[in-house]
Scaffold this motif. Structure first.
Motif, mmCIF file in Angstrom:
data_model
loop_
_atom_site.group_PDB
_atom_site.id
_atom_site.type_symbol
_atom_site.label_atom_id
_atom_site.label_comp_id
_atom_site.label_asym_id
_atom_site.label_seq_id
_atom_site.Cartn_x
_atom_site.Cartn_y
_atom_site.Cartn_z
ATOM 1 N N THR A 48 0.836 -1.186 0.000
ATOM 2 C CA THR A 48 0.000 0.000 0.000
ATOM 3 C C THR A 48 0.875 1.242 0.000
ATOM 4 O O THR A 48 2.070 1.187 0.247
ATOM 5 N N GLN A 49 0.239 2.390 -0.249
ATOM 6 C CA GLN A 49 0.954 3.651 -0.284
ATOM 7 C C GLN A 49 1.194 4.151 1.131
ATOM 8 O O GLN A 49 0.528 3.750 2.072
ATOM 9 N N PRO A 50 2.191 5.038 1.314
ATOM 10 C CA PRO A 50 2.405 5.606 2.629
ATOM 11 C C PRO A 50 1.266 6.524 3.024
ATOM 12 O O PRO A 50 0.240 6.602 2.357
ATOM 13 N N ALA A 51 1.453 7.237 4.109
ATOM 14 C CA ALA A 51 0.386 8.034 4.695
ATOM 15 C C ALA A 51 -0.142 9.072 3.714
ATOM 16 O O ALA A 51 0.574 9.574 2.849
ATOM 17 N N ASP A 52 -1.452 9.384 3.862
ATOM 18 C CA ASP A 52 -2.086 10.391 3.015
ATOM 19 C C ASP A 52 -1.950 11.800 3.598
ATOM 20 O O ASP A 52 -2.342 12.761 2.951
ATOM 21 N N ASP A 53 -1.434 11.912 4.801
ATOM 22 C CA ASP A 53 -1.285 13.200 5.451
ATOM 23 C C ASP A 53 0.063 13.810 5.050
ATOM 24 O O ASP A 53 1.122 13.262 5.392
ATOM 25 N N PRO A 54 0.088 14.933 4.324
ATOM 26 C CA PRO A 54 1.371 15.523 3.904
ATOM 27 C C PRO A 54 2.267 15.901 5.073
ATOM 28 O O PRO A 54 3.487 15.785 4.970
ATOM 29 N N LEU A 55 1.678 16.357 6.166
ATOM 30 C CA LEU A 55 2.488 16.724 7.319
ATOM 31 C C LEU A 55 3.215 15.508 7.880
ATOM 32 O O LEU A 55 4.402 15.570 8.196
ATOM 33 N N LEU A 56 2.509 14.388 8.010
ATOM 34 C CA LEU A 56 3.133 13.179 8.535
ATOM 35 C C LEU A 56 4.210 12.667 7.585
ATOM 36 O O LEU A 56 5.281 12.220 8.022
ATOM 37 N N ILE A 57 3.968 12.721 6.280
ATOM 38 C CA ILE A 57 4.976 12.284 5.306
ATOM 39 C C ILE A 57 6.240 13.137 5.439
ATOM 40 O O ILE A 57 7.366 12.618 5.435
ATOM 41 N N HIS A 58 6.043 14.436 5.568
ATOM 42 C CA HIS A 58 7.193 15.342 5.684
ATOM 43 C C HIS A 58 7.994 15.061 6.952
ATOM 44 O O HIS A 58 9.228 14.921 6.900
ATOM 45 N N LEU A 59 7.323 14.945 8.085
ATOM 46 C CA LEU A 59 8.027 14.714 9.344
ATOM 47 C C LEU A 59 8.677 13.336 9.378
ATOM 48 O O LEU A 59 9.797 13.184 9.891
ATOM 49 N N ALA A 60 7.995 12.315 8.837
ATOM 50 C CA ALA A 60 8.572 10.966 8.813
ATOM 51 C C ALA A 60 9.808 10.927 7.924
ATOM 52 O O ALA A 60 10.795 10.240 8.242
ATOM 53 N N HIS A 61 9.772 11.666 6.831
ATOM 54 C CA HIS A 61 10.924 11.731 5.926
ATOM 55 C C HIS A 61 12.147 12.279 6.662
ATOM 56 O O HIS A 61 13.252 11.738 6.553
ATOM 57 N N TRP A 62 11.944 13.329 7.421
ATOM 58 C CA TRP A 62 13.046 13.926 8.180
ATOM 59 C C TRP A 62 13.499 13.011 9.311
ATOM 60 O O TRP A 62 14.705 12.911 9.596
ATOM 61 N N ALA A 63 12.562 12.366 9.986
ATOM 62 C CA ALA A 63 12.922 11.516 11.119
ATOM 63 C C ALA A 63 13.791 10.336 10.687
ATOM 64 O O ALA A 63 14.745 9.969 11.376
ATOM 65 N N ILE A 64 13.486 9.747 9.525
ATOM 66 C CA ILE A 64 14.262 8.596 9.063
ATOM 67 C C ILE A 64 15.678 9.015 8.669
ATOM 68 O O ILE A 64 16.646 8.299 8.933
ATOM 69 N N HIS A 65 15.824 10.196 8.071
ATOM 70 C CA HIS A 65 17.118 10.617 7.536
ATOM 71 C C HIS A 65 17.896 11.539 8.466
ATOM 72 O O HIS A 65 19.025 11.928 8.129
#
Length: 536
Positions: A48-65
């Protein structure tokens, strides 16, 4: 001189032929061993696709990297990959060179430099090299799964922190509305006390309730600040203005149909078997098996070939080829005891893997059940919120006629705030459980864009366009359509008709008192008529 040159040429040809033979043997050993056939790491069985919430996608992207714990686990994974390459290089021949000089002036024949160039190649080690390479490969995969597990744990903390932040934000908004309501009620009761229509105790109670609501509002704002600090810790940096603006938005995040999909026990079992922690324990068990293979191989002899090229030896030997056979029987008992200990350790790890697998299944079932329960709860809370707001207006009208006490009006206002907070908490809990369920099924790699730098994700989603457009557009349509339509239709008419008189400036006080006396007279007449009817 020609004979000596011919001897050197023959020796060089022999060394080259032996070197080519060793290289061919090494290449055959490498092609026969599955070095590059490492199983692909899969973190999900639901693509499935990742989260539909842009805020969560943005924060998760930063948290992983950018999170230090995730970066540390990733460095360990890369280090294990290098160790695996080093283990496979043991199949290659080992060159060495040594130089010495005998310091004996009286014997000039030995007073010279001796140079030895050596090339040693293991021919048969009883399975030691293959077992060591397989153990290094399992260690590399275990380190990789540790990195995935740490990334998933960090994203779970991020989802929970964002949920608590939004809950605190909505609670603060409800309390701010409650402060406005209590201020309006305080102004109303102050006028009634000044006109002698209400006792002074009502004014004291209203002031006390207003102070309590303001204190709760400050507590909610403090909770918001604490959650923002937690987000900064997970991101390892300060929040940007666009992120703070996105977090201040009161629009509800979208809840997709993913949460409503019924998952079978087989699907949950398959998802649990692909979790990073489960796979890590499985690879740890493989490492122990390979270590046991190494210990069992110590019982067997070791066969190796050594080629030496000597220059300056007084004996006249310029090259040698040695086929060595080594064995060690003294460590047999210690190996047996270590093998027994490793077998028990492997059984313990297998039990841990089974327990973790069952725990993931239980969590999946719990999240799915909680989503269904919170969905029903949210429906009931929305109905209770509408009725609480209507009850507050009715209580205010009855208070003006003298049929309700002032404390009941304040309690009704508190009930409105509590119902609004509970409804928003239920919806946010549905969103949180849905994202946790999605994270478990898709894995943390679904939140990391490929080819992103580990220090600064320049391709992180832009919040300025995405959050303002997508979140507001998607959420306002869902929440406003469901809540505003119901609340506005039922409440606006009552507020316009019944509350405007209380908020009118003091210049219309005479008109308000006349209307109030008229309402009281009508109520008294109705009570008198009911009493006469009862007597008859």
């Amino acid at each position: 001189m020609k004979k000596k040159q011919l001897t050197y040429s023959i020796g060089a040809c022999r060394c080259c032929a032996a070197l080519l033979w060793l290289l061919a043997l090494t290449c055959h050993a490498q092609t026969s061993t599955p070095r590059d056939q490492t199983p692909a790491v899969t973190s999900s069985v639901h693509p499935t696709q990742p989260a539909d919430d842009p805020l969560l996608i943005h924060l998760a992207h930063w948290a992983i990297h950018n999170n230090p714990s995730v970066l540390s686990s990733r460095s360990d994974s890369e280090s294990s990959q290098r160790s695996r390459d080093a283990a496979w290089q043991q199949f290659l021949p080992t060159p060495s060179i040594s130089m010495d000089k005998a310091d004996q002036p009286s014997r000039t024949a030995l007073n010279q430099k001796t140079t030895i160039v050596r090339l040693q190649q293991p021919l048969w080690q009883g399975g030691r090299l293959s077992a060591a390479a397989d153990q290094a490969d399992a260690a590399a995969r275990s380190s990789h799964f540790s990195w995935l597990a740490q990334a998933q744990f960090t994203l779970e903390q991020l989802i929970q922190t964002v949920t608590r932040h939004r809950q605190s934000r909505h609670r603060a908004d409800s309390l701010a509305n409650s402060v406005s309501t209590h201020e309006r009620l305080l102004a109303q009761v102050r006028r009634r006390v000044a006109e002698g229509l209400s006792p002074p105790s009502d004014l004291t109670v209203a002031e006390s309730r207003l102070l309590n609501v303001r204190a709760e509002l400050e507590t909610a704002r403090s909770d918001i600040r604490q959650q923002e600090l937690q987000l900064q810790r997970l991101l390892a940096r300060r929040l940007e203005p666009a992120e703070e603006a996105a977090l201040r938005q009161l629009a509800m995040p979208p809840v997709t149909t993913l949460s409503m999909i019924e998952r079978s026990e087989d699907a949950m079992a398959q998802t649990a078997s692909q979790q990073p922690r489960v796979l890590k324990l499985e690879t740890d068990r493989e490492q122990i098996g390979h270590r046991i293979r190494i210990l069992k191989a110590n019982r067997l002899p070791q066969l190796s070939l050594r080629l030496d090229r000597i220059q300056g030896d007084v004996t006249g030997v310029d090259h040698t080829a040695v086929l060595s056979l080594n064995t060690s029987w003294g460590a047999g008992l210690s190996n047996e005891r270590e093998i027994e200990a490793l077998e028990l350790r492997g059984q313990a790890i297998e039990l841990d893997r089974l327990a973790e697998w069952q725990e993931v299944q239980r969590r999946l079932a719990s999240l799915q059940q909680d989503i269904q329960m919170q969905s029903q709860r949210h429906i009931h809370l929305l109905t209770a919120q509408n009725r609480a707001e209507a009850f507050l207006l009715s209580t205010e009208r009855l208070y003006l006629t003298g049929r309700k006490a002032w404390l009941e009006v304040l309690n009704a206002a508190r009930e409105v705030t509590a119902s609004q907070t509970a409804a928003s908490d239920a919806l946010l809990q549905i969103w949180s459980n849905t994202e946790l369920l999605r994270l478990i099924e898709t894995g943390p790699l679904a939140y990391a864009a490929p080819g992103t730098s580990t220090d600064k994700p320049n391709d992180a989603p832009d919040l300025t366009a995405n959050v303002t457009g997508n979140v507001t557009g998607n959420v306002t349509g869902n929440v406003t359509a469901n809540v505003t339509a119901n609340v506005t239709a039922d409440v606006t008419a009552n507020v316009t008709a019944d509350v405007t008189a209380n908020n009118t400036p003091d210049t219309n006080a005479d008109t308000n008192r006349d209307n109030l006396q008229t309402d009281i007279t009508l109520e008294n007449n109705s009570h008198t008529a009911e009493a006469r009817h009862a007597e008859q």
